[in-house]
Design a protein around this motif. Structure first.
Motif, PDB file in Angstrom:
ATOM      1  N   ALA A  84       0.793  -1.203   0.053  1.00  0.00           N
ATOM      2  CA  ALA A  84       0.107   0.076   0.066  1.00  0.00           C
ATOM      3  C   ALA A  84       0.808   1.313   0.111  1.00  0.00           C
ATOM      4  N   ALA A  85       2.214   1.049   0.601  1.00  0.00           N
ATOM      5  CA  ALA A  85       3.108   2.214   0.527  1.00  0.00           C
ATOM      6  C   ALA A  85       3.764   2.387  -0.814  1.00  0.00           C
ATOM      7  N   GLY A  86       3.529   1.314  -1.875  1.00  0.00           N
ATOM      8  CA  GLY A  86       4.244   1.636  -2.991  1.00  0.00           C
ATOM      9  C   GLY A  86       5.372   0.615  -3.047  1.00  0.00           C
ATOM     10  N   CYS A  87       5.604  -0.023  -2.365  1.00  0.00           N
ATOM     11  CA  CYS A  87       6.632  -1.309  -2.666  1.00  0.00           C
ATOM     12  C   CYS A  87       6.067  -2.340  -3.291  1.00  0.00           C
ATOM     13  N   THR A  88       7.027  -2.933  -3.970  1.00  0.00           N
ATOM     14  CA  THR A  88       6.928  -4.248  -4.577  1.00  0.00           C
ATOM     15  C   THR A  88       7.583  -5.305  -3.498  1.00  0.00           C
ATOM     16  N   VAL A  89       6.697  -6.488  -3.143  1.00  0.00           N
ATOM     17  CA  VAL A  89       7.210  -7.269  -1.840  1.00  0.00           C
ATOM     18  C   VAL A  89       7.112  -8.597  -2.453  1.00  0.00           C
ATOM     19  N   LEU A  90       8.079  -9.542  -1.936  1.00  0.00           N
ATOM     20  CA  LEU A  90       8.407 -10.734  -2.269  1.00  0.00           C
ATOM     21  C   LEU A  90       8.515 -11.148  -0.583  1.00  0.00           C
ATOM     22  N   GLY A  91       7.470 -12.131  -0.258  1.00  0.00           N
ATOM     23  CA  GLY A  91       7.465 -12.786   0.890  1.00  0.00           C
ATOM     24  C   GLY A  91       8.127 -14.332   0.840  1.00  0.00           C
ATOM     25  N   VAL A  92       8.630 -14.366   1.905  1.00  0.00           N
ATOM     26  CA  VAL A  92       9.464 -15.740   2.066  1.00  0.00           C
ATOM     27  C   VAL A  92       8.811 -16.342   3.549  1.00  0.00           C
ATOM     28  N   GLU A  93       8.082 -17.478   3.577  1.00  0.00           N
ATOM     29  CA  GLU A  93       7.405 -18.138   4.400  1.00  0.00           C
ATOM     30  C   GLU A  93       7.562 -19.876   4.646  1.00  0.00           C
ATOM     31  N   PRO A  94       8.137 -20.287   5.734  1.00  0.00           N
ATOM     32  CA  PRO A  94       8.027 -21.668   5.701  1.00  0.00           C
ATOM     33  C   PRO A  94       6.775 -22.503   5.786  1.00  0.00           C
ATOM     34  N   ASP A  95       5.776 -21.795   6.404  1.00  0.00           N
ATOM     35  CA  ASP A  95       4.328 -22.505   6.336  1.00  0.00           C
ATOM     36  C   ASP A  95       3.377 -22.409   5.357  1.00  0.00           C
ATOM     37  N   ALA A  96       3.496 -23.303   4.552  1.00  0.00           N
ATOM     38  CA  ALA A  96       2.315 -23.435   3.344  1.00  0.00           C
ATOM     39  C   ALA A  96       0.948 -22.741   3.870  1.00  0.00           C
ATOM     40  N   ARG A  97       0.317 -23.283   4.988  1.00  0.00           N
ATOM     41  CA  ARG A  97      -0.623 -22.735   4.828  1.00  0.00           C
ATOM     42  C   ARG A  97      -0.878 -21.214   5.307  1.00  0.00           C
ATOM     43  N   MET A  98      -0.012 -20.731   6.009  1.00  0.00           N
ATOM     44  CA  MET A  98       0.127 -19.314   6.053  1.00  0.00           C
ATOM     45  C   MET A  98       0.555 -18.590   4.815  1.00  0.00           C
ATOM     46  N   ALA A  99       1.312 -19.248   3.950  1.00  0.00           N
ATOM     47  CA  ALA A  99       1.642 -18.700   2.595  1.00  0.00           C
ATOM     48  C   ALA A  99       0.398 -18.731   1.563  1.00  0.00           C
ATOM     49  N   GLU A 100      -0.256 -19.549   1.794  1.00  0.00           N
ATOM     50  CA  GLU A 100      -1.838 -19.726   1.080  1.00  0.00           C
ATOM     51  C   GLU A 100      -2.652 -18.598   1.307  1.00  0.00           C
ATOM     52  N   ARG A 101      -2.696 -18.253   2.495  1.00  0.00           N
ATOM     53  CA  ARG A 101      -3.477 -17.014   2.920  1.00  0.00           C
ATOM     54  C   ARG A 101      -2.887 -15.879   2.465  1.00  0.00           C
ATOM     55  N   ALA A 102      -1.515 -15.702   2.654  1.00  0.00           N
ATOM     56  CA  ALA A 102      -1.058 -14.373   1.797  1.00  0.00           C
ATOM     57  C   ALA A 102      -1.330 -14.427   0.410  1.00  0.00           C
ATOM     58  N   ARG A 103      -0.914 -15.150  -0.269  1.00  0.00           N
ATOM     59  CA  ARG A 103      -1.453 -15.232  -1.775  1.00  0.00           C
ATOM     60  C   ARG A 103      -2.940 -14.939  -1.954  1.00  0.00           C
ATOM     61  N   ALA A 104      -3.519 -15.566  -1.126  1.00  0.00           N
ATOM     62  CA  ALA A 104      -5.101 -14.935  -1.256  1.00  0.00           C
ATOM     63  C   ALA A 104      -5.384 -13.719  -1.164  1.00  0.00           C
ATOM     64  N   ARG A 105      -4.488 -13.083  -0.432  1.00  0.00           N
ATOM     65  CA  ARG A 105      -4.582 -11.689   0.024  1.00  0.00           C
ATOM     66  C   ARG A 105      -3.843 -10.798  -1.021  1.00  0.00           C
ATOM     67  N   GLY A 106      -3.236 -11.087  -2.034  1.00  0.00           N
ATOM     68  CA  GLY A 106      -2.304 -10.580  -2.925  1.00  0.00           C
ATOM     69  C   GLY A 106      -1.021 -10.354  -2.879  1.00  0.00           C
ATOM     70  N   VAL A 107      -0.319 -11.180  -1.989  1.00  0.00           N
ATOM     71  CA  VAL A 107       1.149 -11.162  -1.632  1.00  0.00           C
ATOM     72  C   VAL A 107       1.816 -12.189  -2.562  1.00  0.00           C
ATOM     73  N   ARG A 108       2.814 -12.049  -3.244  1.00  0.00           N
ATOM     74  CA  ARG A 108       3.619 -12.673  -3.944  1.00  0.00           C
ATOM     75  C   ARG A 108       4.464 -13.532  -2.966  1.00  0.00           C
ATOM     76  N   ILE A 109       4.614 -14.667  -2.818  1.00  0.00           N
ATOM     77  CA  ILE A 109       5.328 -15.590  -1.827  1.00  0.00           C
ATOM     78  C   ILE A 109       5.873 -16.829  -2.387  1.00  0.00           C
ATOM     79  N   GLU A 110       7.085 -17.124  -1.559  1.00  0.00           N
ATOM     80  CA  GLU A 110       8.002 -18.177  -1.882  1.00  0.00           C
ATOM     81  C   GLU A 110       7.819 -19.262  -0.530  1.00  0.00           C
TER      82      GLU A 110
END
Length: 284
Positions: A84-110
């Protein structure tokens, strides 16, 4: 409120807790607790508070560019604020369940732990860690952050300190001791002084200095408050590390005690938050 146990308890099954087994005392080695938050990723995402806009804006302004790597991204609470502040964000998250929720909210994540994650030559303007750096191996974290940061890039480690008022914290601690007497959390005080948390962020600064690849770290502090209704606090409480691995019956006993305490306060209370940050610029 107390976040981490001195060591992680062992529960071999959901209905039959076994004896506590010795565990290493370093938080990053307490993997069962670290990976327990995804058991209810939706609640975590809805109930956990975001971060002060002043903090987000200050990190974005100090970064030499818009590309942010968010370590331990979780469900993307902080990542979405940086987007929202204008940044391009890549997330790194070890828990696939948390990552799935992040993707559903529009975050690019590995999906990977930061220690195992492969940058494949990518470089970033900022590396952030929101309420997650204690799960990263301190022997690896700062050095790897330096490796993926451009010269002049910013490492920003931050998180909340939230100690409920004594009228809420003490019934919580008493109920916890009653339902989980063998848990390492049972020996912790109902409330901790701010100095405990300030010392923790000073230790992070020492680890960053030891990496030898950053300018002198800075310590930031943001004070704010939020009023919680009974229902709102009881929705957040199960997402904290003290409770994510309890059995349903144990959790219910604690929530009942805390709910009664909040009822006695008129059904709501005000939480005094302190958000702390340790930041450092990647040396050229």
């Amino acid at each position: 409120m107390p976040i981490l146990p001195p060591r992680e308890p062992e529960h071999p099954g959901p209905e039959h807790p076994g004896p506590e087994q010795p565990e290493p005392e370093q938080p990053h080695q307490a993997r069962r607790t670290a990976e327990s938050f995804g058991s209810d990723a939706e609640r975590y995402d809805e109930a956990r508070p975001g971060y002060p806009e002043e903090l987000v804006a200050r990190i974005a302004a100090a970064s030499p560019g818009p590309h942010v790597l968010d370590v331990g991204c979780g469900t993307g609470i902080a990542a979405r604020q940086f987007q929202a502040a204008g940044c391009t964000v890549l997330g790194v998250e070890p828990d696939a369940r948390m990552a799935e929720r992040a993707r559903a909210r529009g975050v690019r994540i590995e999906v990977a732990s930061f220690e195992a994650w492969e940058p494949d030559g990518r470089r970033f303007d900022a590396v952030t860690a929101a309420q997650s750096w204690h799960w990263v191996d301190p022997a690896v974290g700062a050095a790897k952050a330096a490796r993926v940061l451009r010269p002049g890039g910013l490492l920003a480690v931050f998180g909340h300190v939230f100690e409920p008022p004594a009228e809420v914290a003490e019934p919580f601690a008493a109920a916890y001791r009653q339902v989980a007497p063998d848990s390492p959390f049972s020996g912790q005080p109902a409330r901790r002084p701010p100095a405990v948390y300030l010392a923790g962020y000073a230790k992070i600064a020492d680890q960053i200095r030891a990496a030898g690849q950053f300018d002198a770290p800075e310590q930031w502090r943001f004070d704010w408050e939020r009023t919680y209704t009974r229902d709102a606090w009881l929705n957040l409480l199960p997402t904290t590390g003290t409770l994510t691995r309890l059995r349903p019956g144990q959790l219910a006993g604690i929530l009942e005690a805390v709910g009664s305490a909040i009822d006695a306060l008129g059904g709501r209370f005000t939480m005094q938050y302190m958000t702390l940050a340790t930041t450092a610029v990647r040396a050229g």
